[in-house]
Design a protein around this motif. Sequence first.
Motif, mmCIF file in Angstrom:
data_model
loop_
_atom_site.group_PDB
_atom_site.id
_atom_site.type_symbol
_atom_site.label_atom_id
_atom_site.label_comp_id
_atom_site.label_asym_id
_atom_site.label_seq_id
_atom_site.Cartn_x
_atom_site.Cartn_y
_atom_site.Cartn_z
ATOM 1 N N ALA A 93 -14.223 71.039 -59.021
ATOM 2 C CA ALA A 93 -12.913 71.170 -58.901
ATOM 3 C C ALA A 93 -12.367 72.161 -58.231
ATOM 4 N N ASP A 94 -13.771 72.695 -58.024
ATOM 5 C CA ASP A 94 -13.655 73.824 -56.501
ATOM 6 C C ASP A 94 -13.480 73.519 -55.280
ATOM 7 N N THR A 115 -23.307 70.462 -52.742
ATOM 8 C CA THR A 115 -22.837 69.980 -54.108
ATOM 9 C C THR A 115 -22.907 68.297 -54.491
ATOM 10 N N PHE A 116 -22.264 68.454 -53.844
ATOM 11 C CA PHE A 116 -21.509 66.800 -52.791
ATOM 12 C C PHE A 116 -22.601 66.084 -52.570
ATOM 13 N N ASN A 150 -6.337 62.771 -47.886
ATOM 14 C CA ASN A 150 -7.880 63.244 -47.745
ATOM 15 C C ASN A 150 -8.276 62.416 -49.327
ATOM 16 N N GLN A 151 -9.590 62.420 -49.262
ATOM 17 C CA GLN A 151 -9.636 61.985 -50.341
ATOM 18 C C GLN A 151 -10.673 62.835 -51.398
ATOM 19 N N TRP A 152 -10.825 63.139 -52.360
ATOM 20 C CA TRP A 152 -11.002 64.547 -52.506
ATOM 21 C C TRP A 152 -12.129 64.164 -53.942
ATOM 22 N N PRO A 153 -13.182 64.288 -53.752
ATOM 23 C CA PRO A 153 -13.916 64.876 -55.009
ATOM 24 C C PRO A 153 -13.580 64.595 -56.641
ATOM 25 N N SER A 154 -12.475 64.301 -57.276
ATOM 26 C CA SER A 154 -12.096 64.970 -58.432
ATOM 27 C C SER A 154 -12.616 65.813 -59.452
ATOM 28 N N GLU A 155 -13.677 65.193 -59.168
ATOM 29 C CA GLU A 155 -15.138 65.222 -60.846
ATOM 30 C C GLU A 155 -15.589 67.549 -60.100
#
Length: 326
Positions: free
Chosen positions: A142-143, A69-70, A135-140
Amino acid sequence: MNQTLCARHLEAAALPLIDTAGLFSPDLAERTAVAERIGAACREVGFFCIANHGVDPALQQAVFEQARTFFAQPEAGKRALDKVFSKANRGYEPLRGQVLEAGAPADLKEGFYIGEELAEDDPRVLAGRFNHGANQWPSELADFRPTMERYRDAMNALANRLMGAIALSLQLPEEHFASFCRDSMSTLRLLHYPPQPANAAPGEKGCGAHTDFGGLTLLLQDENPGLQVWDRHSKSWIHAAPVPGTYVVNLGDMIARWTNDQYRSTLHRVVNMSGRERYSVPFFFSGNPDHLVECLPTCLAAGEAPRYPAVTVEEHHREMYRRTYG
Ligand SMILES: O=C(O)CCC(=O)C(=O)O
Ligand SMILES: [Fe+2]
């Protein structure tokens, strides 16, 4: 050995395949028996597959789902988390972002780096320690974060257990590497390899030939082959096709330093000839940054000298990143 390892898989396995169920036994003799098999694979090949490692297959699938998904996001979304924005080498690495094989074209892979989550005011971050930070997290998605954090925990636990086995295999107490394992600067890396293009430049491939920098690498592969491991006997590449339910484990350069090259840090590369998108998830167990890696006394024959000077985990990693990211 349970039914996840059927005869077909055993035949297909190009790398030594080791059932690690015994490492979870309270009986030291059972743990030692597995450790001896691991030791033999470390001396001969430096790569092996492990089955019955205790990691939840549903968690592994969740990691792949999040990775797919990312990477399926538009380039701009991924670039917003580019690791150039991170002081700790965390986040997105675009296609051709790394040259793992000196002199070869850049790698045909895109990746995402995740490490231990450290706050800006953590003393190690304030001190500018290598690869330490947030870390840099993909906020959109959620999981994404909870899945990766659960998976990193599972990998750290498995790597600790395997380091115990490596200690036993070297005639050392099982807890010999405890100070190396404490606060390990481990890295989880999500990788996506597009199919090898028909018009690839000479030498262009998913991942150039390299040895891993750190301690242990635990590699989760999807069903698409691509990993190749150098065989020093036949002087050719072994195609290490994925064996369902297993991890590929390989030794990094620090284990070769500890053992004076008795245990091998073996050259490997990726060429994705599957015609499909390939996803893999290496976990690099790199150890405590302050740990001094020097030749182990049990690995030095009488009159033999250590081949490598002592180096800390942090110094070693700083240098290896410098070489492959230019
Ligand atoms: O994707 C793979 O199968 C191997 C990746 C690898 O060797 C690495 O990231 O160091
Ligand atoms: Fe590697």
